[in-house]
Scaffold this motif. Structure first.
Motif, short mmCIF file in Angstrom:
data_model
loop_
_atom_site.label_atom_id
_atom_site.label_comp_id
_atom_site.label_asym_id
_atom_site.label_seq_id
_atom_site.Cartn_x
_atom_site.Cartn_y
_atom_site.Cartn_z
N GLU A 140 0.69 -1.44 -0.15
CA GLU A 140 -0.10 0.07 -0.06
C GLU A 140 1.00 1.21 0.10
N GLN A 154 -0.53 -3.87 -5.78
CA GLN A 154 0.08 -3.36 -5.34
C GLN A 154 -1.60 -1.94 -5.12
N THR A 155 -1.60 -1.29 -4.06
CA THR A 155 -2.51 -0.21 -4.08
C THR A 155 -1.80 0.97 -3.56
N THR A 178 -2.22 4.79 -3.82
CA THR A 178 -3.23 5.97 -3.27
C THR A 178 -2.78 7.71 -3.61
#
Length: 327
Positions: free
Chosen positions: A292, A318-319, A321
């Protein structure tokens, strides 16, 4: 302040005695201030041709921001001030112009402060500067070779840390929390893998910290952590990070912050260059588990000889943001 130049055999005075700082048997509850020569309560050692021999501390050493300079240790079991199983509290100690060098690759780990430390150990508000910590073998750390003690408010400046594998600016392997700390103009290098600006392998938490300098190794190389980082937050790296380019099948998993195996990266960034043969990323090289990435960025020149050059991360789940890459 204490000048330990007598511990270096090159100075021709290596058989002189050197007082032991905070010897646990004499100071079970620790003491404030670095003792002065002539204190009848101090234990003495003869340093011999291998320089300073590590001592044992389970109490508290508050150095009151005094400086210990020119310490030399060339023992096959080199460990800086303290040996194995450091479980004490070291605070407000400045270490300058140290040379901790292990002559062989088979006899033990090497650390500027301790060979190993326990989770209850604490290092705070202490610094190592203008020094060299080196070994031809594994597990080399600027502060600690292996262990889970915490490091807070501490620094490395103009330091060289080098070894074969598992090499870290602060800790070689199994680092506890590292907070509010920095490394400036530091070079960390390994001829093999698991090399990181702060930790070679297995870091728990790194927060509010920074690294500037050069990190190089064969595989699993990162600006903060070479391999396996749980949480990195509010931290940044300005560095040149590189993996091996000469051997096919090696030189992979190279990242601006983490080479391989990150869990969470937040509010952090990398500026510089990252290079290797494959799986090269601006923040993370590769991870087999979900990563993340939050509120973070990389401004970097990234190059992979074979394949897998990624702006933030090169490979696997994967994340991402509110994060970006700028080449």
């Amino acid at each position: 302040d204490i000048n330990c130049s007598a511990t270096n055999p090159e100075n021709g005075a290596y058989n002189g005695s050197l007082w032991q700082l905070g010897y646990a048997a004499k100071y079970p509850n620790g003491f404030d201030g670095i003792p002065k020569s002539g204190d009848e309560n101090l234990y003495f050692i003869s340093s011999g041709t291998q320089g300073f021999l590590p001592i044992h501390l389970n109490g508290t050493l508050n150095g009151q921001d005094k400086t210990i300079s020119n310490l030399f240790s060339g023992s096959a079991w080199a460990g800086g001030l303290f040996g194995t199983s450091f479980a004490g509290i070291l605070a407000h100690v400045k270490m300058d112009r140290w040379t901790i060098s292990k002559p062989t690759d088979w006899a033990g780990d090497i650390g500027g402060i301790a060979v190993s430390c326990l989770p209850e150990g604490k290092i705070s508000n202490s610094s190592l500067s203008n020094s060299r910590i080196s070994s031809p073998g594994h597990y080399v750390g600027g502060f600690v070779a292996r262990g889970g003690c915490s490091i807070d408010g501490s620094s490395l400046e103009n330091v060289q840390v080098s070894g074969q594998a598992y090499v870290g600016g602060f800790v070689a392997q199994n680092a506890g929390p590292i907070t509010n700390s920095y490394a400036s103009n530091v070079t960390v290098s390994g001829t093999m893998g698991e090399v990181g600006g702060f930790v070679g392998e297995k870091a728990s938490t790194i927060s509010n910290s920074s690294f500037s300098g050069v990190v190089s190794g064969m595989s699993a190389v990162g600006g903060l952590v070479g391999n396996e980082a749980q949480t990195i937050s509010n931290s940044f790296v300005n560095a040149t990070v590189s993996g091996g380019n000469d051997i096919v099948g090696q030189g992979g998993d190279i990242g601006g912050l983490v080479g391989s195996g990150a869990k969470t990266v937040s509010n952090s960034y990398f500026i510089g260059t990252v290079s290797g043969r494959f799986n090269v990323g601006g923040l993370v090289g590769r991870s087999d588990t979900a990563v993340e990435i939050l509120n973070s960025y990389a401004k970097a020149e990234i190059s992979a000889v074979d394949y897998g050059a990624g702006g933030l991360i090169s490979a696997n789940p994967q994340t991402i943001t509110n994060s970006f890459f700028q080449g």
